[in-house]
Design a protein around this motif. Structure first.
Motif, PDB file in Angstrom:
ATOM      1  N   SER A  23       0.846  -1.195   0.000  1.00  0.00           N
ATOM      2  CA  SER A  23       0.000   0.000   0.000  1.00  0.00           C
ATOM      3  C   SER A  23       0.879   1.243   0.000  1.00  0.00           C
ATOM      4  O   SER A  23       2.087   1.181   0.246  1.00  0.00           O
ATOM      5  CB  SER A  23      -0.911  -0.001   1.226  1.00  0.00           C
ATOM      6  N   PRO A  67      -0.608  -3.694   4.072  1.00  0.00           N
ATOM      7  CA  PRO A  67      -1.948  -3.232   4.469  1.00  0.00           C
ATOM      8  C   PRO A  67      -2.161  -3.415   5.969  1.00  0.00           C
ATOM      9  O   PRO A  67      -1.744  -4.419   6.557  1.00  0.00           O
ATOM     10  CB  PRO A  67      -2.889  -4.132   3.663  1.00  0.00           C
ATOM     11  N   ARG A  88      -5.948   3.848   8.441  1.00  0.00           N
ATOM     12  CA  ARG A  88      -6.231   2.567   7.783  1.00  0.00           C
ATOM     13  C   ARG A  88      -5.675   2.601   6.358  1.00  0.00           C
ATOM     14  O   ARG A  88      -6.005   3.479   5.565  1.00  0.00           O
ATOM     15  CB  ARG A  88      -7.745   2.331   7.773  1.00  0.00           C
ATOM     16  N   THR A  90      -4.985   0.277   2.832  1.00  0.00           N
ATOM     17  CA  THR A  90      -5.448  -0.909   2.127  1.00  0.00           C
ATOM     18  C   THR A  90      -4.772  -1.011   0.770  1.00  0.00           C
ATOM     19  O   THR A  90      -4.269  -0.013   0.226  1.00  0.00           O
ATOM     20  CB  THR A  90      -6.981  -0.879   1.950  1.00  0.00           C
ATOM     21  N   GLN A 731      -9.503  -9.972   7.524  1.00  0.00           N
ATOM     22  CA  GLN A 731      -9.313  -9.207   6.297  1.00  0.00           C
ATOM     23  C   GLN A 731      -8.394  -9.949   5.340  1.00  0.00           C
ATOM     24  O   GLN A 731      -7.401 -10.555   5.754  1.00  0.00           O
ATOM     25  CB  GLN A 731      -8.728  -7.825   6.612  1.00  0.00           C
ATOM     26  N   TYR A 733      -6.387  -9.170   1.559  1.00  0.00           N
ATOM     27  CA  TYR A 733      -6.007  -8.134   0.610  1.00  0.00           C
ATOM     28  C   TYR A 733      -5.521  -8.797  -0.674  1.00  0.00           C
ATOM     29  O   TYR A 733      -4.613  -9.637  -0.654  1.00  0.00           O
ATOM     30  CB  TYR A 733      -4.896  -7.257   1.197  1.00  0.00           C
ATOM     31  N   ALA A 738     -10.154  -5.909  -1.898  1.00  0.00           N
ATOM     32  CA  ALA A 738      -9.965  -6.408  -0.539  1.00  0.00           C
ATOM     33  C   ALA A 738     -11.300  -6.898  -0.012  1.00  0.00           C
ATOM     34  O   ALA A 738     -12.364  -6.432  -0.437  1.00  0.00           O
ATOM     35  CB  ALA A 738      -9.393  -5.321   0.362  1.00  0.00           C
ATOM     36  N   ASN A 740     -13.384  -7.965   3.646  1.00  0.00           N
ATOM     37  CA  ASN A 740     -13.428  -7.963   5.104  1.00  0.00           C
ATOM     38  C   ASN A 740     -14.693  -8.684   5.549  1.00  0.00           C
ATOM     39  O   ASN A 740     -15.781  -8.390   5.078  1.00  0.00           O
ATOM     40  CB  ASN A 740     -13.417  -6.536   5.650  1.00  0.00           C
TER      41      ASN A 740
END
Length: 801
Positions: A23, A67, A88, A90, A731, A733, A738, A740
């Motif tokens: 990321s 991430p 956060r 991602t 989670q 990725y 992504a 969750n």
């Protein structure tokens, strides 16, 4: 059922592991007062060696991040360090994080005292808490609802029913104000109680939120019309690279969020959400069927280096219907009785509202100006027929109301030599419409309220605040004032009467240990339902009664200690003294006792004669995310008292006394996270029913529920309540998306919170009320148990793309 849900979820969660994706965090570092770029600033991931410096234009980029969640620190010589907590990150998008730095007030060669690492505004060094988006996402039992997350903070109580009432330091739910990127929004909940601020479900999409500043006191002078709290919601901006989105499917609703660039200077973020609660409630054989929809929008336009415009929109459409077939196929007599009671007194309700606004920010050499314009509109209707038979002669309630506000606020914020000066003006044009037909009990008989009202109002505000740090930043002082006035009446159009001074101070006793203080006087306009009430002769009754602004004097003092850069311990004491609270003449109680139920409050005659007092102590221990653990413990002791018919202070409906919240969580490897939340709430007082009056046949046929005996207001108290919530997240990725998955279990050990029992009439086999053989003019009555609490498991998924 619960066991199957958990087993299936655990199976799905173990199908995969975290994929090796990376990321990026990027953004710009600039001077907060003039928007000038800051080159060579240091931006680092806290507790790591990963970081970079800003280029000549203030831009920076940190790449190849795994991430997850990070604390990001920005610093530059001559400016105050700024930290964004729990950002956060991602794999599906680049996270944009702009740092607006504030110049230090001391010379570079002077020794600076280490200040609290928790960001806080200069105007309000006490009673301010900041909640980040990650804390909202993961909070157990909250279902990503911001109002429920706020309830874990010190001084904040909640109700044991399924509502989002925010009760701050013993004040009523109508004493809170909300701002979205500096633009006021009147309410943040669906199915809002008109005249108050509560409701069962939050409206704001957490995907928009960067952080929330919660003020339980020491309100800045540019935020008026509040007595208990101010909430500042700061939203993210749409990404400037390409169109992205997320799909959220929860236990009660489904939502879609999209964001991306419009052109080189403009980005947007938009969301729409619709509930399917009505389908779930019907399947569960519940007597009411709620449906809600909401929409949210933000556009950011960077006109040039000195001008930027933010446009926001927030709207909701709510529909509340009765499930008249709920008893079909039921055999349980208690369930049938409870359903009939609810069907008998709940009206059909339709409500919609929206807020649209724009905030133009212009930067000068040592100042910036905000020009804020907005419009909000609420439409609320309710209708009820006796026996739910839609005949005109059986009409009990027909209520239609609108509240429309057009607002303008102009501010100037100036900084020089460590001084910060904010001043501004405000104007509002408001229209309130109300058409009411209502059969009610009045003085032991049935009376009909029937009126149409339209009220037009112009409101004005002036405010200013001056802040500065002294003695090498050891002492912070801030003084402000505000006045609000309007053309409703002679009682309200004198700005001197609503003069609202406030003073705050913070002194560093030793490093990492501060004494904080605030004293202030605050004013709030009574609800439009009070101001616009007319009698059957079309007279504005409460204008004749000289209704005026409610006032509250605040005194707050406390200590703050920061053991580490990611933790703090605070102890605060507070006193609030209220005056001129609306006293409702029909019910003979203070309006401060109402607002924790559905419907409308304040739509009756009133005088500004009630007084009140709340006081207490708050204790907080907070650990921000450090490595893999986080937590918050808050305890509040509070007493809340208001005067009623006897002019003596008695416990209010919000006098919970003891409030304890403990939230803790841990992040594990491979994208796993688990959190727990324990809540303890002291029992709230309640007013017993007047059984003799309630059971009178002519009155019951119209009222369909118990009538409170306000001569014994709040003389009884519910038992204490406590709940435990659990949440597990996993989670995954991938390269361009992504996933969750979460399991959330509310009330894990199935605690049954006892509330005031309902009273109902006994019925024969045909469903008709049974006459009391000892009193032919009355029905026989019985109690219905009122408990709240069940194990409530839910599963949700979020797909980001």
């Amino acid at each position: 059922m619960l066991k199957k849900i958990v087993l299936v979820s655990l199976f799905l969660m173990n199908l995969s592991t975290v994929f090796a994706q990376t990321s990026t965090i990027k953004g710009r570092v600039f001077n907060s007062i003039n928007n000038e770029s800051i080159a060579f600033a240091s931006i680092v991931i806290d507790s790591t060696s990963v970081g970079t410096t800003s280029d000549i234009d203030g831009n920076y980029q940190i790449e190849n991040l795994k991430p997850g969640t990070y604390n990001v620190v920005c610093s530059f010589l001559g400016f105050k360090k700024k930290v964004f907590y729990e950002v956060r990150v991602t794999s599906t998008r680049t996270t944009t994080l702009d740092f607006a730095l504030v110049e230090e007030s001391t010379a570079l060669d002077e020794i600076l005292i280490s200040k609290s690492p928790f960001n806080r505004p200069e105007e309000s060094p006490v009673s301010v808490r900041t909640i980040g988006a990650s804390e909202i996402y993961r909070n157990p039992g909250s279902n990503r609802d911001i109002s429920k997350v706020i309830q874990i903070l010190p001084g904040v109580a909640s109700s044991v029913s399924f509502r989002n009432d925010i009760i701050v330091r013993g004040g009523a739910p109508n004493e809170n104000r909300f701002y979205l990127d500096g633009i006021e929004i009147p309410n943040i909940n669906h199915f809002a109680t008109q005249g108050s601020s509560g409701g069962p479900v939050g409206m704001i999409n957490v995907n928009f939120i960067q952080e929330v500043d919660f003020y339980a006191g020491a309100f800045p002078a540019n935020r008026g019309n509040s007595l208990s709290s101010v909430m500042e919601f700061k939203q993210i901006e749409g990404n400037d690279e390409k169109l992205r989105g997320s799909l959220m499917v929860g236990s009660s609703d489904i939502g879609l969020t999209l964001d991306g660039p419009i052109d080189e200077k403009s980005t947007f973020i938009f969301s729409a959400r619709r509930s399917y609660l009505q389908l779930l409630f019907k399947a569960l054989n519940l007597p009411f069927l709620p449906t809600y929809n909401d929409f949210q929008y933000k556009q950011t336009i960077k006109v040039d280096d000195k001008n930027r415009v933010t446009i926001i929109g927030l709207g909701a459409i709510d529909d509340f219907e009765l499930n008249k077939d709920v008893n079909d196929g039921l055999d349980d007599e208690e369930d049938i009785k409870r359903n009939n009671y609810i069907l008998g007194n709940l009206p059909v309700n339709k409500q919609w509202n929206y807020t649209v606004g724009a905030n133009w920010k212009h930067f000068a050499s040592n100042s910036f100006q905000n020009f804020v314009i907005s419009r909000n509109h609420l439409s609320n209707s309710a209708i009820k027929y006796q026996g739910n038979i839609e005949q005109q002669d059986l009409l009990l309630l027909d209520y239609n109301s609108e509240e429309i506000e057009n607002k303008l606020r102009i501010e100037n914020t100036y900084r020089k030599n460590g001084w910060k000066w904010n001043l501004g003006i405000g104007f509002e044009n408001a229209t309130y419409k109300n058409s009411t037909f209502n059969k009610i009990e009045l003085d032991g008989a049935i009376s009909t309220i029937d009126f149409d009202s339209e009220l037009k109002l112009n409101k004005y505000a002036l405010f200013s605040q001056l802040s500065k740090e002294f003695f090498n930043d050891r002492l912070l002082l801030s003084f402000g004032f505000r006045t609000d006035f309007n053309d409703y009446s002679n009682e309200m159009n004198n700005p001197i009467k609503q003069f609202s001074p406030r003073f705050s101070a913070s002194y560093t006793l030793i490093e990492d240990f501060n004494f904080n203080f605030n004293i202030g006087r605050y004013f709030q306009l009574p609800a439009y339902t009070v101001m616009g009430y007319r009698d059957n002769s079309n007279v504005l009754v409460n204008k004749e009664n000289n209704i005026t602004y409610i006032s509250a004097n605040h005194l707050i003092a406390g200590l703050e200690y920061n053991p580490t850069r990611l933790s703090k311990i605070t102890l605060e004491g507070f006193i609030k003294n209220y005056d001129n609270y609306p006293f409702l003449l029909r019910d003979r109680i203070s309006l401060a006792n109402l607002g924790g139920d559905f419907g409308v409050i304040g739509n009756e005659p009133a005088t500004s004669t009630s007084i009140g007092k709340t006081y207490g102590v708050e204790f907080l221990v907070q650990q921000k995310l450090s490595s893999s653990i986080y937590g918050i413990l808050s305890y509040t002791f509070v007493k809340s008292e208001f005067s009623n018919n006897d002019n003596e202070l008695t416990p209010s409906s919000w006098d919970n006394r003891h409030i304890l919240n403990i939230t803790a969580g841990k992040k594990f490897n491979k994208g796993w996270e688990m959190g727990l939340k324990f809540r303890y709430l002291g029992g709230a007082p309640f007013t017993p029913y007047d059984i003799e009056l309630s059971s009178t046949a002519a009155i019951w046929d119209v009222n369909q529920q118990g009538i409170f005996d306000y001569d014994r207001i709040n003389q009884e108290r519910n038992p204490d309540a406590h709940f435990l919530d659990l949440r597990i997240d996993k989670q995954w990725y991938f390269n361009k998306w992504a996933f969750n998955l979460y399991v959330d279990i509310q009330n894990v050990y199935n605690f049954q919170a006892e509330g005031q029992p309902f009273i109902d009439v006994e019925r024969d086999a045909s469903g008709n009320p049974v006459v009391d053989p000892t009193n032919p003019s009355a029905y026989k009555v019985s109690e219905i148990e009122n408990t709240n609490g069940t194990v409530l498991p839910s599963i949700g998924i979020m797909i980001e793309f």
